[in-house]
Design an enzyme around this catalytic site. Structure first.
Site, PDB file in Angstrom:
ATOM      1  N   TYR A  54      -7.197-114.051 -93.691  1.00  0.00           N
ATOM      2  CA  TYR A  54      -6.834-115.386 -93.205  1.00  0.00           C
ATOM      3  C   TYR A  54      -6.773-116.354 -94.368  1.00  0.00           C
ATOM      4  O   TYR A  54      -7.602-116.287 -95.271  1.00  0.00           O
ATOM      5  CB  TYR A  54      -7.882-115.867 -92.198  1.00  0.00           C
ATOM      6  CG  TYR A  54      -7.474-115.595 -90.759  1.00  0.00           C
ATOM      7  CD1 TYR A  54      -6.332-116.188 -90.245  1.00  0.00           C
ATOM      8  CD2 TYR A  54      -8.226-114.754 -89.952  1.00  0.00           C
ATOM      9  CE1 TYR A  54      -5.945-115.950 -88.940  1.00  0.00           C
ATOM     10  CE2 TYR A  54      -7.845-114.517 -88.635  1.00  0.00           C
ATOM     11  CZ  TYR A  54      -6.700-115.109 -88.136  1.00  0.00           C
ATOM     12  OH  TYR A  54      -6.316-114.873 -86.856  1.00  0.00           O
ATOM     13  N   GLU A  56      -5.851-120.103 -93.837  1.00  0.00           N
ATOM     14  CA  GLU A  56      -5.444-121.427 -93.345  1.00  0.00           C
ATOM     15  C   GLU A  56      -5.469-122.452 -94.472  1.00  0.00           C
ATOM     16  O   GLU A  56      -6.435-122.500 -95.248  1.00  0.00           O
ATOM     17  CB  GLU A  56      -6.379-121.916 -92.233  1.00  0.00           C
ATOM     18  CG  GLU A  56      -5.999-121.413 -90.869  1.00  0.00           C
ATOM     19  CD  GLU A  56      -6.784-120.191 -90.467  1.00  0.00           C
ATOM     20  OE1 GLU A  56      -7.237-119.467 -91.384  1.00  0.00           O
ATOM     21  OE2 GLU A  56      -6.934-119.962 -89.253  1.00  0.00           O
ATOM     22  N   ASP A 200      20.128-125.862 -90.673  1.00  0.00           N
ATOM     23  CA  ASP A 200      19.533-124.569 -90.314  1.00  0.00           C
ATOM     24  C   ASP A 200      20.478-123.492 -90.853  1.00  0.00           C
ATOM     25  O   ASP A 200      21.507-123.181 -90.248  1.00  0.00           O
ATOM     26  CB  ASP A 200      19.395-124.460 -88.789  1.00  0.00           C
ATOM     27  CG  ASP A 200      18.760-123.136 -88.357  1.00  0.00           C
ATOM     28  OD1 ASP A 200      18.734-122.193 -89.166  1.00  0.00           O
ATOM     29  OD2 ASP A 200      18.302-123.066 -87.203  1.00  0.00           O
ATOM     30  N   THR A 226      15.539-118.502 -91.726  1.00  0.00           N
ATOM     31  CA  THR A 226      14.774-117.279 -91.538  1.00  0.00           C
ATOM     32  C   THR A 226      14.964-116.445 -92.801  1.00  0.00           C
ATOM     33  O   THR A 226      15.842-116.726 -93.617  1.00  0.00           O
ATOM     34  CB  THR A 226      15.265-116.497 -90.303  1.00  0.00           C
ATOM     35  OG1 THR A 226      16.686-116.399 -90.358  1.00  0.00           O
ATOM     36  CG2 THR A 226      14.858-117.190 -89.023  1.00  0.00           C
ATOM     37  N   LYS A 229      17.703-112.266 -92.241  1.00  0.00           N
ATOM     38  CA  LYS A 229      19.122-112.065 -91.914  1.00  0.00           C
ATOM     39  C   LYS A 229      19.874-111.705 -93.203  1.00  0.00           C
ATOM     40  O   LYS A 229      19.577-110.662 -93.764  1.00  0.00           O
ATOM     41  CB  LYS A 229      19.671-113.312 -91.214  1.00  0.00           C
ATOM     42  CG  LYS A 229      18.965-113.601 -89.868  1.00  0.00           C
ATOM     43  CD  LYS A 229      19.622-114.721 -89.108  1.00  0.00           C
ATOM     44  CE  LYS A 229      19.035-114.922 -87.723  1.00  0.00           C
ATOM     45  NZ  LYS A 229      17.904-115.870 -87.685  1.00  0.00           N
ATOM     46  N   ARG A 235      10.709-110.261 -91.558  1.00  0.00           N
ATOM     47  CA  ARG A 235      10.800-111.180 -90.422  1.00  0.00           C
ATOM     48  C   ARG A 235       9.932-112.390 -90.734  1.00  0.00           C
ATOM     49  O   ARG A 235       8.708-112.287 -90.785  1.00  0.00           O
ATOM     50  CB  ARG A 235      10.252-110.539 -89.140  1.00  0.00           C
ATOM     51  CG  ARG A 235      11.053-109.393 -88.596  1.00  0.00           C
ATOM     52  CD  ARG A 235      12.456-109.787 -88.261  1.00  0.00           C
ATOM     53  NE  ARG A 235      12.526-110.663 -87.132  1.00  0.00           N
ATOM     54  CZ  ARG A 235      13.315-110.477 -86.075  1.00  0.00           C
ATOM     55  NH1 ARG A 235      14.076-109.408 -85.999  1.00  0.00           N
ATOM     56  NH2 ARG A 235      13.348-111.347 -85.101  1.00  0.00           N
TER      57      ARG A 235
END
Ligand code: DSN
Length: 440
Positions: A54, A56, A200, A226, A229, A235
């Protein structure tokens, strides 16, 4: 040597499914324009021990100890993203494109503010203000549409609409628009009406980085993409912006919307940028466009109606209903059955339903990653025509599936090695009528 040995021991069922999916991806022609093949290096980073921790917060400002290495990894990804796009600020933590858009809106808008994005049925995205999505429920959405005559953006019309509705933010960047986007026109419109210009670029990131499509940066105020693609990464997603928005978007992502970042994805994003900075990526991006144009020309020869008449980028949207009398869902099912993976899609001003629209959307990032060129695109165009002209004919679908599986043997998929499957699964049940891969 056994492939995926730990899975073989722990969960052989899951291992079989993963191998079956590898075989499916190898033995079919994958034309979904938002998909690709990640490299072995990207897959290694994605599947690494970075999944164990983790983190954060942001580099140098974490809530947990033990960040000696993750800080370096995230900083590397951020620096590579900033250099690649020429932006002041990058945040590589958004889990995917939708949360990335949500983070930008959360940072710069108040509920009820007006936003303008291309209507979903015309090639926009759910998160660009569509009514069933948070973006259309939380904000006042005034979608713009394409010119019904040209099926292209009509910048003067968008400008006129923006003057009337006075949006706080305009989204440019699409999921089913086959033409070059004139970012400078959006900048002009946003300047005139005092709106934030949000880009975008998820679909065309690879084209932009490879120099095959103009970049919205540094013109755009904020942007997202993203990473899986045309960029060919894992991902994931990232947010890019001018310095004045940096603090607000960082806060919106963490703690506003997300907890711990997916460090394995962050590392793989950094790897994807390294790969995209190589000269070969420029060739890749150029070939994606050449391939799309060659495929579009072949479909035109077969009398398909292409939305806007053709393509300038990686994708083609074409009518199957008026061209061949078959609705989009039936068409995409027949194509998949024959070994060509595409998705049915609404076309601009469609009178059919989203579940069974009038068209099909295809694109060339995946096939280009396999080294296919114009000659292969012409063959694929012929197969598409053959299948959609005889969509009810099982014999044609069977024959085409066999031909395509055979054809696909010669085009290696990045990130995969069929030798790994030699001792496994004669033919995976999930892949339907495919031939087994042999050592080549
Ligand atoms: N699902 C993506 C696409 O296929 O275009 C958009 O998020």
């Amino acid at each position: 040597m056994t492939y995926l040995p730990a899975l073989k021991k722990t969960d052989p069922k899951m291992r079989d499914l993963i191998i079956a999916e590898e075989r499916r991806q190898w033995s079919k022609i994958r034309l979904i324009p938002s998909e690709n093949y990640a490299s072995s290096a990207v897959l290694e980073a994605s599947g690494s021990v970075l999944t164990n921790i983790y983190s954060e917060g942001y580099p140098g400002k974490r809530y947990y100890e033990g960040q000696q290495i993750t800080d370096q990894i995230e900083t590397l990804a951020i620096e590579r993203a900033k250099a690649a796009f020429g932006v002041d600020h990058a945040n590589v933590q958004p889990y995917s494109g939708s949360p990335a858009n949500m983070a930008v809106y959360t940072a710069v808008l108040q509920p009820g503010d007006t936003i303008m994005g291309l209507a979903l049925p015309q090639g926009g995205h759910l998160t660009h203000g569509w009514k069933v999505n948070f973006s259309g429920r939380l904000y006042h959405s005034a979608p713009y549409e394409l010119d019904p005559r040209t099926e292209r953006l009509n910048y003067d019309q968008i400008w006129k609409q923006a003057k009337e509705v006075k949006p706080k933010l305009i989204v440019a960047g699409f999921t089913a628009y086959p033409r070059i986007i004139e970012w400078n026109r959006f900048r002009e419109i946003c300047d005139d009406v005092g709106a934030i210009f949000h880009a975008d670029i998820s679909h065309i990131t690879g084209l932009i980085l490879g120099g095959a499509h103009p970049s919205p940066f540094p013109m755009a105020d904020t942007g997202i993409t993203t990473s899986h693609k045309s960029l060919r990464g894992p991902r994931g997603a990232m947010m890019l912006c001018k310095a004045q928005y940096a603090q607000a978007v960082d806060k919106a992502i963490m703690p506003g919307l997300q907890g711990g970042p997916h460090n394995q994805t962050t590392a793989a994003i950094a790897v994807a940028f390294k790969e995209a900075s190589q000269p070969a990526f420029k060739e890749y991006a150029a070939q994606i466009v050449k391939n799309a144009k060659a495929l579009a020309d072949q479909l035109l020869k077969h009398n398909f109606r292409l939305i806007s008449g053709g393509t300038d980028n990686h994708l083609i949207l074409f009518e199957t209903f008026t061209s061949k009398g078959i609705l989009g869902r039936d068409a995409s099912r027949a194509l998949d059955r024959a070994g060509i993976v595409a998705n049915c899609n609404l076309v601009p001003f469609d009178t059919q339903t989203p579940m069974n629209p009038s068209g099909v959307r295809i694109g060339t990032p995946s096939v280009t990653s396999r080294g296919m060129k114009e000659a292969e695109m012409r063959k694929i165009g012929d197969w598409i025509n053959e299948v959609l002209t005889h969509a009810q004919d099982e014999a044609v679908l069977d024959r085409t599936a066999g031909e395509i599986a055979e054809f696909c043997r010669s085009f290696a998929c990045p990130g995969m090695d069929p030798h790994n499957w030699a001792d496994d699964l004669p033919v995976a049940a999930q892949t339907g009528k495919q031939v087994a891969m042999s050592r080549s």
